[in-house]
Design a protein around this motif. Structure first.
Motif, PDB file in Angstrom:
ATOM      1  N   VAL A  31     -15.514  38.740  15.533  1.00  0.00           N
ATOM      2  CA  VAL A  31     -15.776  39.447  16.895  1.00  0.00           C
ATOM      3  C   VAL A  31     -16.748  38.557  17.381  1.00  0.00           C
ATOM      4  O   VAL A  31     -17.875  38.204  16.574  1.00  0.00           O
ATOM      5  CB  VAL A  31     -16.156  40.660  16.951  1.00  0.00           C
ATOM      6  N   ASN A  32     -16.792  37.863  18.577  1.00  0.00           N
ATOM      7  CA  ASN A  32     -17.740  37.169  19.191  1.00  0.00           C
ATOM      8  C   ASN A  32     -18.457  37.893  20.451  1.00  0.00           C
ATOM      9  O   ASN A  32     -17.958  38.281  21.287  1.00  0.00           O
ATOM     10  CB  ASN A  32     -17.045  35.817  19.605  1.00  0.00           C
ATOM     11  N   ASP A 171       1.888  40.050  11.735  1.00  0.00           N
ATOM     12  CA  ASP A 171       3.205  40.097  11.390  1.00  0.00           C
ATOM     13  C   ASP A 171       3.735  38.870  12.314  1.00  0.00           C
ATOM     14  O   ASP A 171       5.009  38.121  11.776  1.00  0.00           O
ATOM     15  CB  ASP A 171       4.029  41.245  11.784  1.00  0.00           C
ATOM     16  N   ARG A 172       3.134  38.532  13.406  1.00  0.00           N
ATOM     17  CA  ARG A 172       3.663  37.349  14.068  1.00  0.00           C
ATOM     18  C   ARG A 172       2.985  35.873  13.774  1.00  0.00           C
ATOM     19  O   ARG A 172       3.242  35.119  14.546  1.00  0.00           O
ATOM     20  CB  ARG A 172       3.259  37.595  15.647  1.00  0.00           C
ATOM     21  N   GLY A 173       2.421  36.138  12.764  1.00  0.00           N
ATOM     22  CA  GLY A 173       1.917  34.697  12.139  1.00  0.00           C
ATOM     23  C   GLY A 173       0.429  34.551  12.670  1.00  0.00           C
ATOM     24  O   GLY A 173      -0.243  33.598  12.393  1.00  0.00           O
ATOM     25  N   LEU A 174      -0.223  35.569  13.515  1.00  0.00           N
ATOM     26  CA  LEU A 174      -1.557  35.527  14.176  1.00  0.00           C
ATOM     27  C   LEU A 174      -2.534  35.797  13.343  1.00  0.00           C
ATOM     28  O   LEU A 174      -2.972  37.078  13.364  1.00  0.00           O
ATOM     29  CB  LEU A 174      -1.424  35.895  15.711  1.00  0.00           C
ATOM     30  N   THR A 175      -2.895  35.278  12.540  1.00  0.00           N
ATOM     31  CA  THR A 175      -3.696  35.721  11.186  1.00  0.00           C
ATOM     32  C   THR A 175      -5.244  35.488  11.631  1.00  0.00           C
ATOM     33  O   THR A 175      -5.932  36.003  10.807  1.00  0.00           O
ATOM     34  CB  THR A 175      -3.434  35.232   9.757  1.00  0.00           C
ATOM     35  N   ARG A 176      -5.571  34.530  12.107  1.00  0.00           N
ATOM     36  CA  ARG A 176      -6.986  34.167  12.599  1.00  0.00           C
ATOM     37  C   ARG A 176      -7.355  34.684  13.970  1.00  0.00           C
ATOM     38  O   ARG A 176      -6.805  34.062  15.313  1.00  0.00           O
ATOM     39  CB  ARG A 176      -7.226  32.820  12.527  1.00  0.00           C
ATOM     40  N   ILE A 177      -7.761  35.955  14.079  1.00  0.00           N
ATOM     41  CA  ILE A 177      -7.826  36.666  15.220  1.00  0.00           C
ATOM     42  C   ILE A 177      -9.271  36.882  15.631  1.00  0.00           C
ATOM     43  O   ILE A 177     -10.405  37.090  14.954  1.00  0.00           O
ATOM     44  CB  ILE A 177      -7.550  38.211  15.038  1.00  0.00           C
ATOM     45  N   LEU A 178      -9.723  36.310  16.937  1.00  0.00           N
ATOM     46  CA  LEU A 178     -10.750  36.133  17.665  1.00  0.00           C
ATOM     47  C   LEU A 178     -10.737  37.355  18.824  1.00  0.00           C
ATOM     48  O   LEU A 178      -9.983  37.358  19.824  1.00  0.00           O
ATOM     49  CB  LEU A 178     -11.057  35.120  18.373  1.00  0.00           C
ATOM     50  N   SER A 179     -11.751  38.353  18.570  1.00  0.00           N
ATOM     51  CA  SER A 179     -11.954  39.193  19.557  1.00  0.00           C
ATOM     52  C   SER A 179     -13.234  38.966  20.326  1.00  0.00           C
ATOM     53  O   SER A 179     -14.214  38.699  19.718  1.00  0.00           O
ATOM     54  CB  SER A 179     -12.119  40.941  18.922  1.00  0.00           C
ATOM     55  N   GLU A 180     -12.943  39.047  21.736  1.00  0.00           N
ATOM     56  CA  GLU A 180     -14.191  38.707  22.539  1.00  0.00           C
ATOM     57  C   GLU A 180     -14.507  40.220  23.508  1.00  0.00           C
ATOM     58  O   GLU A 180     -15.076  39.588  24.413  1.00  0.00           O
ATOM     59  CB  GLU A 180     -13.578  37.551  23.582  1.00  0.00           C
ATOM     60  N   GLY A 181     -14.234  41.133  22.932  1.00  0.00           N
ATOM     61  CA  GLY A 181     -14.870  42.265  23.507  1.00  0.00           C
ATOM     62  C   GLY A 181     -13.804  43.165  24.403  1.00  0.00           C
ATOM     63  O   GLY A 181     -12.653  43.046  24.064  1.00  0.00           O
ATOM     64  N   GLY A 182     -14.320  44.333  24.846  1.00  0.00           N
ATOM     65  CA  GLY A 182     -15.684  44.593  25.222  1.00  0.00           C
ATOM     66  C   GLY A 182     -16.354  45.443  24.255  1.00  0.00           C
ATOM     67  O   GLY A 182     -15.956  45.680  23.126  1.00  0.00           O
ATOM     68  N   VAL A 195     -12.698  44.757  11.257  1.00  0.00           N
ATOM     69  CA  VAL A 195     -13.381  43.585  11.607  1.00  0.00           C
ATOM     70  C   VAL A 195     -14.011  42.930  10.217  1.00  0.00           C
ATOM     71  O   VAL A 195     -14.756  43.506   9.265  1.00  0.00           O
ATOM     72  CB  VAL A 195     -14.728  44.018  12.228  1.00  0.00           C
ATOM     73  N   ASP A 196     -13.749  41.604  10.213  1.00  0.00           N
ATOM     74  CA  ASP A 196     -14.226  40.744   8.928  1.00  0.00           C
ATOM     75  C   ASP A 196     -15.697  40.267   9.327  1.00  0.00           C
ATOM     76  O   ASP A 196     -16.434  39.826   8.355  1.00  0.00           O
ATOM     77  CB  ASP A 196     -13.390  39.684   8.636  1.00  0.00           C
ATOM     78  N   GLU A 197     -15.848  39.769  10.527  1.00  0.00           N
ATOM     79  CA  GLU A 197     -17.161  38.907  10.576  1.00  0.00           C
ATOM     80  C   GLU A 197     -17.425  39.102  12.277  1.00  0.00           C
ATOM     81  O   GLU A 197     -16.626  39.577  13.157  1.00  0.00           O
ATOM     82  CB  GLU A 197     -16.680  37.505  10.753  1.00  0.00           C
ATOM     83  N   LEU A 198     -18.819  38.921  12.546  1.00  0.00           N
ATOM     84  CA  LEU A 198     -19.379  39.050  13.779  1.00  0.00           C
ATOM     85  C   LEU A 198     -20.141  37.912  13.963  1.00  0.00           C
ATOM     86  O   LEU A 198     -20.963  37.436  13.113  1.00  0.00           O
ATOM     87  CB  LEU A 198     -20.578  40.373  13.859  1.00  0.00           C
ATOM     88  N   CYS A 199     -19.749  37.119  15.116  1.00  0.00           N
ATOM     89  CA  CYS A 199     -20.519  35.978  15.653  1.00  0.00           C
ATOM     90  C   CYS A 199     -21.417  36.270  16.678  1.00  0.00           C
ATOM     91  O   CYS A 199     -20.700  36.724  17.882  1.00  0.00           O
ATOM     92  CB  CYS A 199     -19.610  34.916  15.902  1.00  0.00           C
ATOM     93  N   LEU A 200     -22.525  36.287  16.565  1.00  0.00           N
ATOM     94  CA  LEU A 200     -23.438  36.678  17.655  1.00  0.00           C
ATOM     95  C   LEU A 200     -24.380  35.604  18.102  1.00  0.00           C
ATOM     96  O   LEU A 200     -25.058  35.023  17.209  1.00  0.00           O
ATOM     97  CB  LEU A 200     -24.236  38.179  17.127  1.00  0.00           C
TER      98      LEU A 200
END
Length: 246
Positions: A31-32, A171-182, A195-200
């Motif tokens: 998550v960013n 399942d679509r091969g989209l294994t590196r997921i970036l959430s931008e909110g909200g 959630v594995d990681e928070l980039c703040l």
């Protein structure tokens, strides 16, 4: 108390190398967010007022290191999202690191208050159609219209099951997921344990009372989630933190 931070770097930092470490191969859901020092996630209702050149650089690097961008429907409306554009230079970065040439967007929406004619759907390239993650309770008329311009995935009955949503992307091969909110989506993702990681990015600014925090919505049960600091950068007083979640 002891300092765990090294002395200041004398050379420019390779952002891609910093944020790819432990991510390129393992993937996950990161998550960013950007916030002020007093915890505001927005300034005058949007995040733009908090952004710095460093935050914009991190934002771009994180997109370069993503298979898909995950966003809540409310953020889509407020921030005016369109399809993610991959410039020729960014395409070179992605190709060099083994990432796909296109970067689709996935939208989480329970109610399906989305406009199928919006650019996010209508202007998305055919090989990176926008993905809509919804539930069976969503408006069936809107769902039928969205299915003409997007990939609609039903994840749950009365609400969007975010564990199923993450699995649907993987399942679509989209294994590196970036959430931008909200903030509401972030809170729900964290509460669901996906959630594995928070980039703040922390902007050296006091926004004052009234602004939303980077988490919003229903109160959590079970107490706070612990974070482990795995990276820290600084530029012009702004801090760029990388945390492992849980």
């Amino acid at each position: 108390m002891r300092s765990l931070l090294p002395g200041p770097a004398t050379d420019d930092v390779d952002l891609h190398a910093c944020y790819a470490r432990g991510w390129d191969d393992a993937g996950g859901l990161r998550v960013n967010f950007v916030s002020s020092v007093d915890g505001a996630a927005t300034e005058d209702g949007v995040s733009k007022g908090l952004q710095t050149p460093g935050d914009n650089a991190v934002f771009a690097a994180l997109r370069d290191l993503a298979d898909v961008v995950l966003v809540g429907a409310g953020t889509i409306r407020v921030e005016g999202y369109g399809p993610a554009k991959v410039s020729r230079r960014r395409l070179g970065v992605r190709t060099e690191r083994g990432y796909p040439a296109t970067l689709p967007t996935a939208v989480v929406s329970r109610s399906l208050r989305l406009d199928p004619a919006a650019a996010l759907f209508a202007a998305a390239p055919p090989d990176a159609r926008t993905i809509v993650l919804t539930c069976a309770a969503g408006d069936p008329v809107v769902r039928a219209a969205l299915e003409q311009v997007a990939d609609v995935v039903v994840c749950g009955d009365d609400d969007v099951d975010l564990v199923l949503a993450r699995t649907a992307l993987e399942d679509r091969g989209l294994t590196r997921i970036l959430s931008e909110g909200g903030p509401t989506l972030f809170a729900d993702l964290a509460r669901s344990g996906v959630v594995d990681e928070l980039c703040l990015s922390v902007t050296p600014l006091l926004a004052g009372p009234g602004a939303r925090r980077i988490v919003a919505g229903e109160l959590w049960r079970g107490g706070p989630l612990p974070l482990t600091l795995t990276g820290l950068l600084e530029e012009d007083g702004a801090l760029f933190c990388r945390y492992a979640v849980g």
